[in-house]
Design a protein around this motif. Sequence first.
Motif, PDB file in Angstrom:
ATOM      1  N   ILE A   1      -5.219 -32.581  -7.590  1.00  5.66           N
ATOM      2  CA  ILE A   1      -5.162 -32.898  -8.884  1.00  5.66           C
ATOM      3  C   ILE A   1      -5.359 -31.429 -10.149  1.00  5.66           C
ATOM      4  O   ILE A   1      -4.473 -31.249 -10.100  1.00  5.66           O
ATOM      5  N   ILE A   2      -6.486 -31.372 -10.143  1.00 10.03           N
ATOM      6  CA  ILE A   2      -7.580 -30.710 -10.527  1.00 10.03           C
ATOM      7  C   ILE A   2      -7.367 -29.719 -10.557  1.00 10.03           C
ATOM      8  O   ILE A   2      -7.066 -29.031 -11.103  1.00 10.03           O
TER       9      ILE A   2
ATOM     10  N   VAL B   1     -14.209 -30.999   1.025  1.00  5.07           N
ATOM     11  CA  VAL B   1     -13.453 -32.720   1.310  1.00  5.07           C
ATOM     12  C   VAL B   1     -14.024 -33.199   2.613  1.00  5.07           C
ATOM     13  O   VAL B   1     -14.918 -33.893   2.608  1.00  5.07           O
TER      14      VAL B   1
ATOM     15  N   VAL C   1      -6.595 -35.733  -2.625  1.00  4.58           N
ATOM     16  CA  VAL C   1      -5.758 -35.890  -4.122  1.00  4.58           C
ATOM     17  C   VAL C   1      -6.502 -35.937  -4.834  1.00  4.58           C
ATOM     18  O   VAL C   1      -5.783 -34.434  -5.859  1.00  4.58           O
ATOM     19  N   VAL C   2      -7.904 -35.810  -5.054  1.00  9.13           N
ATOM     20  CA  VAL C   2      -8.583 -35.852  -6.679  1.00  9.13           C
ATOM     21  C   VAL C   2      -8.159 -33.931  -6.628  1.00  9.13           C
ATOM     22  O   VAL C   2      -8.074 -33.927  -7.757  1.00  9.13           O
ATOM     23  N   LEU C   3      -8.261 -33.495  -5.573  1.00  8.18           N
ATOM     24  CA  LEU C   3      -9.227 -32.194  -5.963  1.00  8.18           C
ATOM     25  C   LEU C   3      -7.632 -31.113  -5.942  1.00  8.18           C
ATOM     26  O   LEU C   3      -8.043 -30.226  -6.757  1.00  8.18           O
TER      27      LEU C   3
ATOM     28  N   MET D   1     -15.847 -42.758  -1.488  1.00  8.57           N
ATOM     29  CA  MET D   1     -14.631 -42.276  -1.648  1.00  8.57           C
ATOM     30  C   MET D   1     -13.916 -41.175   0.067  1.00  8.57           C
ATOM     31  O   MET D   1     -14.081 -41.075   0.608  1.00  8.57           O
TER      32      MET D   1
ATOM     33  N   LYS E   1      -3.636 -29.002 -12.320  1.00  7.47           N
ATOM     34  CA  LYS E   1      -3.779 -28.367 -13.589  1.00  7.47           C
ATOM     35  C   LYS E   1      -4.380 -27.114 -13.194  1.00  7.47           C
ATOM     36  O   LYS E   1      -4.071 -26.140 -13.822  1.00  7.47           O
TER      37      LYS E   1
ATOM     38  N   PHE F   1      -8.318 -40.216  -0.368  1.00  2.33           N
ATOM     39  CA  PHE F   1      -8.844 -39.370  -1.921  1.00  2.33           C
ATOM     40  C   PHE F   1      -8.698 -39.218  -2.862  1.00  2.33           C
ATOM     41  O   PHE F   1      -8.879 -38.517  -3.895  1.00  2.33           O
ATOM     42  N   THR F   2     -10.552 -38.208  -2.097  1.00  4.41           N
ATOM     43  CA  THR F   2     -10.759 -37.019  -2.268  1.00  4.41           C
ATOM     44  C   THR F   2      -9.816 -35.937  -2.514  1.00  4.41           C
ATOM     45  O   THR F   2     -10.127 -35.248  -3.163  1.00  4.41           O
TER      46      THR F   2
ATOM     47  N   SER G   1      -2.815 -26.127  -2.794  1.00  4.56           N
ATOM     48  CA  SER G   1      -2.730 -27.568  -2.770  1.00  4.56           C
ATOM     49  C   SER G   1      -2.141 -27.702  -0.998  1.00  4.56           C
ATOM     50  O   SER G   1      -2.490 -28.690  -0.424  1.00  4.56           O
TER      51      SER G   1
END
Length: 335
Positions: free
Chosen positions: A170-171, A208, A166-168, A159, A175, A163-164, A181
């Motif tokens: 978001i989570i 990351v 952005v995933v972190l 990955m 969330k 991408f990693t 962020s």
Amino acid sequence: MLNFTIRRLLLAIPTLLFISLVIFLLLEASPGDPLGDVPLTVPPEVKERMREALGLGQAWYIRYVLWLKQFFWVEPLYWFDHFFGTGYADGMQRIISFQSRSPVFDVIAQRLPQTLTVVGMSYVVAILIAIPIGIISAYKQYSWFDQLGTFISMVGFSMPTFFTGVVLIIIFGVKLQWFPSIYDTTHVVNDWDSFLVQVKQMVMPVTVLALYNAAQISRFMRASMLDNLGQDYVRTARAKGLSEKTVVLKHVLRNSLIPVVTVIALGLPVVFGGAIITEQVFKVNGLGQLLISAIHANDLPMVLTLTFIFAILIVSFTLVADVLYGFLDPRIRYD
């Protein structure tokens, strides 16, 4: 060892000069104009005087030699004056950014602490995680730990960092809202609470970069350990009655670290390249974001200086890896 180091340092001089020339010619041939954002209402003669003020009216080889003089002579003298209070660089022209009209090294010095904080911490964390995982995975080959480590390594290496990141975000940033962020580069650490804030905002960018680098280093560590565990000297050490801990951590590990040292040493400059994307994702105001903005603005002095600094790092850490070979493996002698 000393003679080898001196020879390599002397060889690095023409190597770096050739690299600097290639970088300069590539930037010179690249499309774009540093004055491309100047309004069309500006008269051509004024625009030409602006071009002359930036030094763009001179031949490319004159500008290249001038940049070499500024990089290797003027800038070191300036920083010598800065630290020791002398005046050797008074009146000398430093490397000036087209974008900010400030000395390039002053801007780099402002951004460097942010990049070193994130990149340095992530690489230390990656090494501390990867080496034990590689050792245990090789010693317990095909166990559940090895299978889990292989899976996580493949995922982490496959990955891309953007991408990693952005995933972190978001989570954990949107969330769960556990970590910020956006990295606040203006934050100052002056007490325990501000230190905790700094740690919280470093968690995601460090994770990351650490995940990506730990995945690569752990696989090299595992492969090198497996290669050495089957050697005759390991069976001989066990036949002598040495404990398994001594065999693995003293004999096998020392020989297995030789190829891993190259990966670690050469990977550090690459981390700076990976940090360019990560800094964009988390808005870290470091060298990566500085390079991206300089490329967008066609700031040739800034781009040339930053990319050449990365080249110096690669050449330097290659030498460090070669020197460490001699200390890790007594069979390797350079003199």
